[in-house]
Design an enzyme around this catalytic site. Structure first.
Site, PDB file in Angstrom:
ATOM      1  N   ARG A   1     -52.817  94.410 -13.376  1.00 51.88           N
ATOM      2  CA  ARG A   1     -53.995  95.122 -12.869  1.00 51.88           C
ATOM      3  C   ARG A   1     -53.696  96.593 -12.594  1.00 51.88           C
ATOM      4  O   ARG A   1     -54.620  97.380 -12.335  1.00 51.88           O
ATOM      5  CB  ARG A   1     -54.516  94.454 -11.591  1.00 51.88           C
ATOM      6  CG  ARG A   1     -53.516  94.421 -10.440  1.00 51.88           C
ATOM      7  CD  ARG A   1     -54.075  93.640  -9.258  1.00 51.88           C
ATOM      8  NE  ARG A   1     -53.142  93.560  -8.139  1.00 51.88           N
ATOM      9  CZ  ARG A   1     -52.184  92.650  -8.020  1.00 51.88           C
ATOM     10  NH1 ARG A   1     -52.041  91.737  -8.975  1.00 51.88           N
ATOM     11  NH2 ARG A   1     -51.379  92.632  -6.972  1.00 51.88           N
ATOM     12  N   TYR A   2     -52.399  96.963 -12.628  1.00 51.05           N
ATOM     13  CA  TYR A   2     -52.035  98.342 -12.323  1.00 51.05           C
ATOM     14  C   TYR A   2     -51.681  99.159 -13.567  1.00 51.05           C
ATOM     15  O   TYR A   2     -51.518 100.373 -13.461  1.00 51.05           O
ATOM     16  CB  TYR A   2     -50.828  98.381 -11.367  1.00 51.05           C
ATOM     17  CG  TYR A   2     -51.107  97.749 -10.028  1.00 51.05           C
ATOM     18  CD1 TYR A   2     -52.169  98.183  -9.234  1.00 51.05           C
ATOM     19  CD2 TYR A   2     -50.305  96.731  -9.544  1.00 51.05           C
ATOM     20  CE1 TYR A   2     -52.422  97.607  -8.008  1.00 51.05           C
ATOM     21  CE2 TYR A   2     -50.557  96.146  -8.315  1.00 51.05           C
ATOM     22  CZ  TYR A   2     -51.610  96.587  -7.548  1.00 51.05           C
ATOM     23  OH  TYR A   2     -51.864  96.016  -6.327  1.00 51.05           O
ATOM     24  N   ILE A   3     -51.491  98.533 -14.702  1.00 51.71           N
ATOM     25  CA  ILE A   3     -51.049  99.254 -15.894  1.00 51.71           C
ATOM     26  C   ILE A   3     -52.130  99.195 -16.959  1.00 51.71           C
ATOM     27  O   ILE A   3     -52.987  98.308 -16.964  1.00 51.71           O
ATOM     28  CB  ILE A   3     -49.719  98.695 -16.429  1.00 51.71           C
ATOM     29  CG1 ILE A   3     -49.835  97.190 -16.705  1.00 51.71           C
ATOM     30  CG2 ILE A   3     -48.593  98.984 -15.458  1.00 51.71           C
ATOM     31  CD1 ILE A   3     -48.560  96.585 -17.273  1.00 51.71           C
TER      32      ILE A   3
END
Length: 881
Positions: free
Chosen positions: A129-131
């Site tokens: 979800r962060y990349i």
């Protein structure tokens, strides 16, 4: 077994019981066979092994297709891509995310953003979800083309997915693949991007090619046994280790399959076990590997480097296995055949694309021609009075007939319908010249495509050249290919324990700390033991080992050691004669007892010495007064005895009883100077006649080493030495022969000349100035060197000839730290070495030295052999009885 169950099924029902109490027996034999085969096939085909057509495993192919579905030129959250891929892939989000990170870390198909982990340190990627990610330009260029893709229904039938993606590049070889299935596995190593393109071009040109792995972690690789990546092959991968100074090393590249964390763990474990000895280790890795290893004082950096390769993950062995899926079956092939098939498939795909492009261009040309006829001949007016659709179609068809003889295919009803869809505004603005230009442009494009189809191989070669030009920047080889030398663990291991001996009781070992200390040793060493009764044994170091009472000599054993010579005098049996013999022990069977005497009962050693450089001493022998013997004392020179095999009987000293033997004079070495070669392919010294002969070396001789940075030093010719890549001179050092150097002085921006002798053999000295722009131009080791100085031509002026410089006459010998004399103030274009002037130094005449011969059987005839081999620094040990 299933047949036996079928035949005996009725016997499984107990007799005397009615049907209501009978149990139902279900055989699982057939189910197990079918279900397991289905499972194995699924794992092989759908999970673990890549397809040869596009180089993808199913999960990778589905990830790429999902990214194409979502592609709008912007980055997408990886979590979003993973969720979309689950429409194609029935195995959950974790496996998809892991596979996507692996693709992204290879920096080819996916343009990544955010923390995607680090293959050097082993750090994992951030949560999906962060990349973010998007398809790279290369991926869009070579992976996708829906027009030539064959599709199939997805696992739930709601979508369609590609059977194989039309990859026009040897992607499988570039990225590599690894997987473990049921009953088989695959391990295809990554290869270099540019080298794969060059090999594809060579294949298309009908030339031979070879391809070798190239790892993203860099390092050094020995591909001698690569075997084209097939079963049974092996490569050795090493870290790149350099010496910073005498007490520190730095690792700048690591072997494939390791990371800095796991590598440091193996180094620390080796240090704990005493295999190596380090003081401190620091990991400064960021974008590049940088591991500093600090050594205690007195520890050799060269031996530590060898020990790191021998006992840690600084050297790894990788066994490739080329297994791919073709026609739904596993296929075992080499990487060369993979490249051929990939290149041939690229040609087929390019051909299909050209054929599709040709059909589209011809279709465009056909309608553009119809449109021109329709408007230019005002056929659209023929439909004004038609009241039915059929009448409109018929009128247009009738109006076109006189003008369509030049068309390449018949006019269909679909063509006429398209003509009716032309807007009035377009008809009113129709430009005949522009229409003709468009038709001519299409004809040129059609001709160009047909030319490419007729010259398909040349077109494919140009395609690969374009890939190399557009995407090859920064993809040069990272892993250096070099032949490796074999490192013997016993020669590089740190002596981490102490060896003791109890001579009277016959025990040796590391736990006998109250007894006599022998030497430092390691737990992988062998020890050699001699006893009073003429027996010899080689055994492995242990806590406590019984080897025989009356031990006269014990030492760490060196295999293939031809330079340690044992001198003995023994009595043959209780009443036999006395014999003398000299021998070397190069190889033995461990824990086997060897008899060095003639084997008679009561034999005994009277004298023994171990001589690390073949020394031959002079001894005095005293006889007992027996019978009519008159001469009770005489000298024996071991130099008069030939070195034979350990099984030889030896020569008779005397048949009379010996009272005692005394050492009269220590001897000199009887061995020839050792010939040493330098093998440039492995950058190591050797005595096996590999590479360039450096000369014959005695114990006191040294090697001269000069590097490109201007460093000059001399070293003892130890076979364990390692050499830097910037070494420019390696030769036998002659202390009285001067060195001549020409160097650029950075501060004054002029060339200087200096001649000097090496003043401090044990110390490395820099012979150029410390200015950062100073550099060594030329260095000469001849007595009378000559150089050619080429000057830059001045405007309007030419020199008749270049300057030939006699360096011996130009400058006298000065100190090594002297700056030297200025060469010239004029601008120098280049400096070349010329043949040196003749010089014959006076060589002192030395007495002839005794040859060493090797004998393996009793009674064999002595013959001269060259026994040059590795030297030892042990001291001789003598025993008198």
């Amino acid at each position: 077994m299933s047949d036996e169950l079928d035949n005996n099924e009725d016997n499984l029902i107990p007799k005397g019981e009615n049907n209501s109490s009978e149990e139902t027996i279900t055989k699982v034999t057939g189910m197990y066979r079918d279900w397991f085969l289905d499972y194995a096939s699924y794992v092989i085909l759908e999970r673990a092994v890549p397809a040869i057509e596009d180089g993808f495993k199913p999960v990778q192919r589905r990830i790429m297709q999902s990214m194409k579905d979502l592609d709008d030129g912007r980055y997408n959250k990886v979590a979003n891509i993973v969720g979309h891929t689950m429409q194609y892939h029935p195995h959950g989000d974790a496996s998809i995310a892991d596979a996507m990170v692996q693709i992204g870390q290879k920096d080819l198909l996916i343009d990544t953003q955010g923390n995607w982990g680090n293959i050097l340190t082993g750090d994992g990627a951030a949560a999906s979800r962060y990349i973010e990610a998007r398809i790279s330009k290369f991926g869009l260029d070579v992976v996708f083309n829906p027009k030539v893709t064959t599709w199939q229904a997805s696992y739930d039938g709601r979508r369609r997915e590609p059977i194989n993606l039309p990859v026009k590049f040897p992607l499988l070889l570039n990225q590599g693949a690894e997987g473990i299935a049921v009953g088989l596995s695959t391990k295809i190593l990554p290869h270099n991007f540019l080298e794969l393109i060059d090999a594809s071009i060579k294949h298309l040109q009908g030339k031979r090619f070879q391809i070798y792995p190239d790892f993203p972690t860099g390092g050094i690789m020995d591909i001698a046994n690569y075997n084209d990546g097939m079963r049974g092959g092996k490569i050795r991968s090493r870290a790149r280790i350099n010496q910073l100074d005498k007490n520190s090393l730095v690792i700048t590249e690591i072997p494939f399959g390791t990371n800095t964390s796991s590598l440091i763990d193996t180094i620390l474990k080796a240090n704990e076990k005493g295999k190596i000895k380090i003081k401190k280790i620091e990991d400064n890795t960021a974008a590049e590997v940088e591991i500093h290893i600090y050594l205690p004082s007195g520890i050799s950096p060269d031996k530590t480097i060898d020990a790191l390769y021998a006992f840690t993950a600084c050297e790894t062995s990788i066994s490739p296995l080329g297994c791919v899926i073709e026609d739904n079956k596993p296929l075992f092939i080499g990487v060369s055949e993979m490249l051929r098939r990939s290149t041939d498939r690229t040609v087929e795909l390019l051909k299909k694309e050209l054929e599709i492009q040709l059909d589209e261009l011809e279709e465009q040309w056909h309608f553009a021609s119809l449109e021109r006829i329709f408007i230019e001949n005002r056929i659209y007016r023929d439909i004004e009075e038609e009241e039915t659709w059929e009448g409109v179609i018929s009128a247009i068809d009738k109006g076109l007939q006189p003008h369509i003889q030049h068309l390449k295919r018949a006019v269909t009803e679909e063509d006429i319908v398209r003509l009716t869809e032309i807007r009035i505004k377009r008809i009113s603005k129709f430009d005949i010249d522009k229409a003709q230009q468009k038709i001519e442009s299409l004809e040129e494009s059609i001709a160009q495509v047909k030319f490419h189809l007729e010259h398909l191989i040349e077109y494919a070669i140009d395609y690969f050249k374009r890939l190399k030009k557009d995407y090859g920047a920064g993809r040069e080889r990272k892993t250096e290919i070099r032949a490796f030398d074999d490192i013997e663990a016993t020669k590089v291991v740190i002596r981490n324990t102490k060896l003791y001996v109890n001579r009277a009781e016959g025990f040796v070992g590391t736990s006998l700390k109250r007894d006599e200390y022998v030497a430092d040793c390691s737990d992988i060493d062998d020890i050699i033991v001699f006893t009073e009764d003429g027996k010899m044994m080689v055994t492995k170091v242990d806590a406590k080992t019984f080897v025989g009472k009356g031990i006269v000599h014990v030492a760490v054993f060196k295999k293939k050691d031809k330079r340690t010579i044992y001198n003995i005098i023994y009595k043959d049996g209780a009443r036999g004669a006395n014999y003398v013999k000299r021998f070397a022990v190069t190889s033995v069977t461990r824990d086997r007892e060897y008899d060095l005497t003639n084997g008679a009962k009561g034999s005994k050693m009277l004298y023994f010495t171990a001589n690390p450089n073949g020394e031959a001493e002079l001894v005095t022998i005293y006889l007992r007064q027996t019978g009519s013997i008159k001469k009770l004392k005489f000298d024996l020179d071991f130099a008069d005895q030939l070195v034979k095999g350990r099984n030889s009987k030896g020569n008779i000293v005397t048949k009379y009883p010996i009272r005692k033997i005394e050492l009269k004079e220590k001897g000199l070495s009887t061995l020839k100077p050792r010939k040493i070669w330098f093998d440039d392919s492995v950058q190591r010294l050797n005595v096996d006649e590999r590479g360039e002969l450096l000369g014959e070396f005695k114990k006191e001789d040294r090697l001269l080493i000069v590097n490109q940075k201007g460093g000059v030093k001399t070293v003892a010719p130890d076979l364990g030495l390692r050499f830097d890549d910037d070494m420019i001179i390696l030769e036998k050092w002659e202390p009285k022969k001067p060195l001549s150097a020409i160097y650029w002085e950075g501060e004054k921006e002029l060339f200087y000349v200096k001649r000097f002798l090496v003043e401090h053999p044990e110390k490395e000295e820099i012979i150029i100035t410390e200015h950062p722009n100073s550099y060594l131009e030329k260095i000469f080791t001849d007595y009378k060197p000559m150089a050619e100085v080429v000057f830059a031509k001045k405007r309007g002026q030419e020199r008749d000839e270049n300057l030939e410089l006699n360096l011996e006459e130009f400058i006298a010998i000065k100190g090594i730290n002297a700056m030297g004399n200025q060469l010239t103030k004029e601008k120098v274009l280049e400096i070349n070495a010329l043949p040196s002037l003749p010089y014959e130094p006076q060589v002192p005449v030395e007495p002839e030295e005794m040859d060493v011969i090797e004998e393996t059987e009793l009674g064999s005839v002595p013959s001269n052999t060259d026994d040059s081999d590795s030297k030892t620094d042990e001291t001789g040990q003598g025993l008198l009885f």
